[in-house]
Structure formats: structure tokens, C-alpha cells
Design a protein around this motif. Structure first.
Motif, PDB file in Angstrom:
ATOM      1  N   ILE A 100     -26.362 -87.809  25.545  1.00  0.00           N
ATOM      2  CA  ILE A 100     -25.084 -86.828  25.214  1.00  0.00           C
ATOM      3  C   ILE A 100     -25.269 -85.459  26.006  1.00  0.00           C
ATOM      4  O   ILE A 100     -26.627 -85.077  25.930  1.00  0.00           O
ATOM      5  CB  ILE A 100     -25.101 -86.544  23.803  1.00  0.00           C
ATOM      6  CG1 ILE A 100     -25.133 -87.800  22.916  1.00  0.00           C
ATOM      7  CG2 ILE A 100     -24.164 -85.418  23.306  1.00  0.00           C
ATOM      8  CD1 ILE A 100     -25.142 -87.538  21.345  1.00  0.00           C
ATOM      9  N   LEU A 101     -24.419 -84.898  26.779  1.00  0.00           N
ATOM     10  CA  LEU A 101     -24.680 -84.055  27.601  1.00  0.00           C
ATOM     11  C   LEU A 101     -23.390 -82.667  27.244  1.00  0.00           C
ATOM     12  O   LEU A 101     -22.635 -82.974  26.822  1.00  0.00           O
ATOM     13  CB  LEU A 101     -24.526 -84.110  29.089  1.00  0.00           C
ATOM     14  CG  LEU A 101     -25.594 -85.199  29.635  1.00  0.00           C
ATOM     15  CD1 LEU A 101     -24.921 -86.556  29.571  1.00  0.00           C
ATOM     16  CD2 LEU A 101     -26.136 -85.083  30.909  1.00  0.00           C
ATOM     17  N   LYS A 102     -23.980 -81.403  27.860  1.00  0.00           N
ATOM     18  CA  LYS A 102     -23.004 -80.303  27.691  1.00  0.00           C
ATOM     19  C   LYS A 102     -21.877 -80.330  28.652  1.00  0.00           C
ATOM     20  O   LYS A 102     -22.389 -80.496  29.931  1.00  0.00           O
ATOM     21  CB  LYS A 102     -23.811 -78.971  27.452  1.00  0.00           C
ATOM     22  CG  LYS A 102     -24.709 -78.972  26.412  1.00  0.00           C
ATOM     23  CD  LYS A 102     -25.365 -77.572  26.208  1.00  0.00           C
ATOM     24  CE  LYS A 102     -26.121 -77.247  24.981  1.00  0.00           C
ATOM     25  NZ  LYS A 102     -26.842 -76.292  24.893  1.00  0.00           N
ATOM     26  N   VAL A 103     -20.639 -80.176  28.432  1.00  0.00           N
ATOM     27  CA  VAL A 103     -19.719 -79.955  29.580  1.00  0.00           C
ATOM     28  C   VAL A 103     -20.111 -78.597  30.338  1.00  0.00           C
ATOM     29  O   VAL A 103     -20.534 -77.719  29.699  1.00  0.00           O
ATOM     30  CB  VAL A 103     -18.100 -80.364  28.945  1.00  0.00           C
ATOM     31  CG1 VAL A 103     -18.080 -81.258  28.163  1.00  0.00           C
ATOM     32  CG2 VAL A 103     -17.930 -78.909  28.192  1.00  0.00           C
ATOM     33  N   LYS A 104     -19.276 -78.661  31.307  1.00  0.00           N
ATOM     34  CA  LYS A 104     -19.168 -77.605  32.376  1.00  0.00           C
ATOM     35  C   LYS A 104     -17.719 -76.865  32.095  1.00  0.00           C
ATOM     36  O   LYS A 104     -17.035 -77.731  31.976  1.00  0.00           O
ATOM     37  CB  LYS A 104     -19.745 -77.595  33.713  1.00  0.00           C
ATOM     38  CG  LYS A 104     -21.156 -77.907  33.742  1.00  0.00           C
ATOM     39  CD  LYS A 104     -21.477 -78.028  35.462  1.00  0.00           C
ATOM     40  CE  LYS A 104     -22.944 -78.255  35.501  1.00  0.00           C
ATOM     41  NZ  LYS A 104     -23.386 -78.205  37.221  1.00  0.00           N
ATOM     42  N   GLU A 105     -17.518 -75.574  32.555  1.00  0.00           N
ATOM     43  CA  GLU A 105     -16.310 -74.850  32.486  1.00  0.00           C
ATOM     44  C   GLU A 105     -15.367 -75.180  33.754  1.00  0.00           C
ATOM     45  O   GLU A 105     -14.317 -75.249  33.580  1.00  0.00           O
ATOM     46  CB  GLU A 105     -16.405 -73.518  32.210  1.00  0.00           C
ATOM     47  CG  GLU A 105     -17.066 -73.239  30.807  1.00  0.00           C
ATOM     48  CD  GLU A 105     -16.005 -73.470  29.784  1.00  0.00           C
ATOM     49  OE1 GLU A 105     -14.850 -73.465  29.815  1.00  0.00           O
ATOM     50  OE2 GLU A 105     -16.711 -73.950  28.826  1.00  0.00           O
ATOM     51  N   HIS A 106     -16.053 -75.329  34.914  1.00  0.00           N
ATOM     52  CA  HIS A 106     -15.232 -75.828  36.100  1.00  0.00           C
ATOM     53  C   HIS A 106     -14.272 -74.754  36.477  1.00  0.00           C
ATOM     54  O   HIS A 106     -13.310 -74.892  37.030  1.00  0.00           O
ATOM     55  CB  HIS A 106     -14.719 -77.066  36.124  1.00  0.00           C
ATOM     56  CG  HIS A 106     -15.725 -78.214  35.978  1.00  0.00           C
ATOM     57  ND1 HIS A 106     -16.450 -78.674  36.919  1.00  0.00           N
ATOM     58  CD2 HIS A 106     -15.991 -79.005  34.962  1.00  0.00           C
ATOM     59  CE1 HIS A 106     -17.289 -79.626  36.426  1.00  0.00           C
ATOM     60  NE2 HIS A 106     -17.017 -79.943  35.312  1.00  0.00           N
ATOM     61  N   VAL A 107     -14.667 -73.262  36.189  1.00  0.00           N
ATOM     62  CA  VAL A 107     -13.646 -72.291  36.605  1.00  0.00           C
ATOM     63  C   VAL A 107     -13.768 -72.192  38.052  1.00  0.00           C
ATOM     64  O   VAL A 107     -14.788 -72.353  38.827  1.00  0.00           O
ATOM     65  CB  VAL A 107     -13.998 -71.152  35.879  1.00  0.00           C
ATOM     66  CG1 VAL A 107     -13.577 -71.060  34.309  1.00  0.00           C
ATOM     67  CG2 VAL A 107     -15.589 -70.653  36.027  1.00  0.00           C
ATOM     68  N   LEU A 108     -12.553 -71.650  38.743  1.00  0.00           N
ATOM     69  CA  LEU A 108     -12.519 -71.636  40.073  1.00  0.00           C
ATOM     70  C   LEU A 108     -13.540 -70.426  40.559  1.00  0.00           C
ATOM     71  O   LEU A 108     -14.109 -70.404  41.612  1.00  0.00           O
ATOM     72  CB  LEU A 108     -11.081 -71.082  40.564  1.00  0.00           C
ATOM     73  CG  LEU A 108     -10.026 -72.208  40.154  1.00  0.00           C
ATOM     74  CD1 LEU A 108      -8.913 -71.527  40.584  1.00  0.00           C
ATOM     75  CD2 LEU A 108     -10.310 -73.319  41.143  1.00  0.00           C
ATOM     76  N   ILE A 149      -9.005 -79.615  41.169  1.00  0.00           N
ATOM     77  CA  ILE A 149      -7.937 -80.322  40.711  1.00  0.00           C
ATOM     78  C   ILE A 149      -6.918 -79.329  40.049  1.00  0.00           C
ATOM     79  O   ILE A 149      -7.340 -78.531  39.243  1.00  0.00           O
ATOM     80  CB  ILE A 149      -8.505 -81.207  39.373  1.00  0.00           C
ATOM     81  CG1 ILE A 149      -9.605 -82.218  40.087  1.00  0.00           C
ATOM     82  CG2 ILE A 149      -7.532 -81.961  38.759  1.00  0.00           C
ATOM     83  CD1 ILE A 149     -10.320 -82.921  39.064  1.00  0.00           C
ATOM     84  N   ALA A 150      -5.691 -79.402  40.395  1.00  0.00           N
ATOM     85  CA  ALA A 150      -4.602 -78.562  39.964  1.00  0.00           C
ATOM     86  C   ALA A 150      -3.745 -79.178  38.818  1.00  0.00           C
ATOM     87  O   ALA A 150      -3.477 -80.545  39.118  1.00  0.00           O
ATOM     88  CB  ALA A 150      -3.481 -78.247  41.068  1.00  0.00           C
ATOM     89  N   ASN A 151      -3.670 -78.477  37.984  1.00  0.00           N
ATOM     90  CA  ASN A 151      -2.674 -79.127  36.575  1.00  0.00           C
ATOM     91  C   ASN A 151      -3.408 -80.269  36.168  1.00  0.00           C
ATOM     92  O   ASN A 151      -2.690 -81.288  36.171  1.00  0.00           O
ATOM     93  CB  ASN A 151      -1.251 -79.377  37.125  1.00  0.00           C
ATOM     94  CG  ASN A 151      -0.695 -77.766  37.656  1.00  0.00           C
ATOM     95  OD1 ASN A 151      -1.308 -76.833  37.326  1.00  0.00           O
ATOM     96  ND2 ASN A 151       0.241 -78.023  38.416  1.00  0.00           N
ATOM     97  N   PRO A 152      -4.466 -80.391  35.825  1.00  0.00           N
ATOM     98  CA  PRO A 152      -5.289 -81.434  35.431  1.00  0.00           C
ATOM     99  C   PRO A 152      -4.504 -82.241  34.381  1.00  0.00           C
ATOM    100  O   PRO A 152      -3.984 -81.741  33.287  1.00  0.00           O
ATOM    101  CB  PRO A 152      -6.602 -81.365  35.059  1.00  0.00           C
ATOM    102  CG  PRO A 152      -6.467 -79.618  34.732  1.00  0.00           C
ATOM    103  CD  PRO A 152      -5.543 -79.241  35.669  1.00  0.00           C
ATOM    104  N   LYS A 153      -4.527 -83.696  34.330  1.00  0.00           N
ATOM    105  CA  LYS A 153      -3.675 -84.446  33.288  1.00  0.00           C
ATOM    106  C   LYS A 153      -4.775 -85.153  32.582  1.00  0.00           C
ATOM    107  O   LYS A 153      -4.759 -85.843  31.347  1.00  0.00           O
ATOM    108  CB  LYS A 153      -2.933 -85.424  33.939  1.00  0.00           C
ATOM    109  CG  LYS A 153      -1.572 -84.703  34.765  1.00  0.00           C
ATOM    110  CD  LYS A 153      -0.683 -83.863  33.967  1.00  0.00           C
ATOM    111  CE  LYS A 153       0.504 -83.222  34.514  1.00  0.00           C
ATOM    112  NZ  LYS A 153       1.292 -82.526  33.903  1.00  0.00           N
ATOM    113  N   MET A 176     -11.116 -76.024  38.556  1.00  0.00           N
ATOM    114  CA  MET A 176      -9.922 -76.709  37.957  1.00  0.00           C
ATOM    115  C   MET A 176      -9.158 -75.371  37.627  1.00  0.00           C
ATOM    116  O   MET A 176      -9.624 -74.569  37.406  1.00  0.00           O
ATOM    117  CB  MET A 176     -10.175 -77.406  36.693  1.00  0.00           C
ATOM    118  CG  MET A 176     -11.060 -78.831  36.797  1.00  0.00           C
ATOM    119  SD  MET A 176     -11.311 -79.476  35.405  1.00  0.00           S
ATOM    120  CE  MET A 176     -10.010 -80.746  35.228  1.00  0.00           C
ATOM    121  N   GLY A 177      -7.807 -75.594  37.575  1.00  0.00           N
ATOM    122  CA  GLY A 177      -6.829 -74.464  37.317  1.00  0.00           C
ATOM    123  C   GLY A 177      -5.246 -74.982  37.656  1.00  0.00           C
ATOM    124  O   GLY A 177      -5.083 -75.973  38.069  1.00  0.00           O
TER     125      GLY A 177
END
Length: 266
Positions: A100-108, A149-153, A176-177
């Protein structure tokens, strides 16, 4: 290293792990996700992810391998029985280990370019986990500078993305953004935008990708949105010789990326 143990598939932690694997909402709420397999766990830790809990089945994965996979991390360590492992694991070939790991934010804003002329892949609104995984795998193979990744689904920590990327979700620099935010980011960094599109397009082999370059891919069904087409420095096309006018997005991206790498002398 002393380990706790779980022998019941009804254990609350087992139920929580299953929720993390199955529900994007649970991953977002908790800020956690699940990884199975030694290679994937090692890549995640190398990529700077924090391992909070490590589970292993001693019948499959011997205790003396703990130090190798954990390195300097100090997660909670839990032994699980084979029935519990089989309940949790998607594949039977993941060496009997899960984390189990912590997610990252992936901000530009977190994206950093080591190269003066970065090569970036942009995917707008990709939906299929298999395609996203394949794009990340190609990006890693070519050692490009970032995947945006733009507008991630899809949730980036969907187990199918982790699995299909063979852990390359952890080896790439991912941002992502919205489309608007990513266009602004590219312009702010003086990165030329090449959009894969059918109209007003130039053969990709006739383009110069040696400068700061973003290769922008849309979905196979609808292509790119008008915002991209209007901001594009040059639309590019891979000429087709058969009856159809498009290929799988990950195949198209691989062709364009490795042409850019060829031009750069790699």
C-alpha cells in the motif's frame, strides 16, 4: 523485522485493500493505492513513492528477501496466508507480495525538465487503462522528459494502468491538468506543440522535433478538441496505406516519439 499476520479474508485490512483496488473514490479519499509484484514495488520506491504497508505470503516469498525489496523504507510488515494472498492478488505471478503506497498529486508545477530541449508526450482525455499503460511504457522506453494527461478520464492508480504499464507509471514524470492548463504550461516553457490530426497536417517525418517539443495525441474515437487544434504550431500525420485512417493511440505515439528520438541522435 517483526511482522504481524493475517489469516482471514474477512479481516478489515483485506476488505480495505480490495476497496482500494476496485474503487477510485476510495483511493482518492484515502490517498492510498495498491501495488502487487516485486518489480512494480521496487520501481515505485525508486520513483519516490512512500510504502506504508507491505504484505507478503511466506509460502511464496521467503522472509530473507525482505531487505532487498524494502531497502531503507520502514512500512508496516504483515504476513498473509496463501488464501488471503489469492483473494487480494489479481495475478498469481506477482511473487506473493503486495504494498500500500501514498499517491502523488501530479500537479504541473512539480514538473522539472533536465534537458534544455525537452520532449513531452501529451494525451488528451485517454479513457482506456490499457492505452494509458502502453503510453507510459513507451514513454519510459524512450526516456522522454514528461507525460502530461489533459482532462484525465481514468484514475492514474487504477490497477489496470499500473499492470499494463508494467510499473512505468512510477518511472515517468507525469503531470495532469485541464487542456487549458497544459497549453499554458507548454507555452510558458516555450515548448512547440505538434498535434496529431487529420486536417492541415504535415507528414511527421518532414517535421523538426529537435527543439523543445510536445507531441499531442487525442482519443481514437474523437481526436483532439478544438482548443488543441487552434493552438497547434503544426498538425502532423502518419500516412496510412490501408483502408482506415487511424491507428491505436499508443502505437501512433510510439512512432512519433521514436522519430523525435532518432532526430535527436538517440
Amino acid at each position: 523485522m517483526e511482522a504481524k499476520s493475517i489469516s482471514s479474508v474477512q479481516n478489515p485490512l483485506v476488505k480495505h485493500i480490495l476497496l482500494l483496488k476496485e474503487k477510485s473514490r476510495e483511493r482518492k479519499k484515502s490517498g492510498l493505492f495498491v501495488v502487487e509484484g516485486q518489480r512494480e514495488l521496487e520501481l515505485a520506491q525508486k520513483g519516490g513513492y512512500t510504502l506504508t504497508t507491505f504484505l507478503y505470503c511466506p509460502e511464496i516469498w521467503p522472509d530473507h528477501h525482505l531487505k532487498k525489496i524494502l531497502g531503507n523504507s520502514s512500512p508496516e510488515i504483515i504476513q498473509i496466508t496463501q488464501p488471503v494472498y489469492e483473494k487480494l492478488a489479481h495475478r498469481g505471478t506477482t511473487e506473493g507480495v503486495l504494498g500500500i503506497l501514498k499517491v502523488k498529486e501530479h500537479v504541473l508545477e512539480s514538473i522539472r525538465f533536465k534537458n534544455k530541449q525537452p520532449l513531452v508526450l501529451v494525451a488528451e482525455a485517454p479513457e482506456k487503462p490499457g492505452n494509458i499503460g502502453a503510453l507510459l511504457r513507451t514513454a519510459d522506453a524512450a526516456a522522454i522528459d514528461a507525460v502530461l494527461i489533459a482532462n484525465p478520464k481514468s484514475d492514474l492508480y487504477n490497477p489496470n494502468i499500473i499492470r499494463s504499464s508494467v510499473g512505468c507509471v512510477f518511472t515517468n514524470q507525469v503531470g495532469m491538468g485541464s487542456t487549458e492548463e497544459i497549453i499554458h504550461f507548454l507555452r510558458s516553457n516555450q515548448i512547440k506543440i505538434y498535434c496529431a490530426a487529420l486536417s492541415a497536417s504535415k507528414n511527421y517525418v518532414d517535421c523538426d522535433f529537435t527543439g523543445a517539443t510536445a507531441l499531442v495525441m487525442g482519443t481514437e474515437a474523437t481526436g483532439l478538441t478544438e482548443d488543441w487544434l487552434q493552438t497547434s504550431d503544426q498538425n502532423i500525420i502518419i500516412p496510412m496505406q490501408g483502408e482506415i485512417d487511424s491507428m491505436n493511440v499508443s502505437v501512433s505515439a510510439a512512432i512519433l516519439i521514436f522519430e523525435a528520438k532518432r532526430q535527436r541522435g538517440f
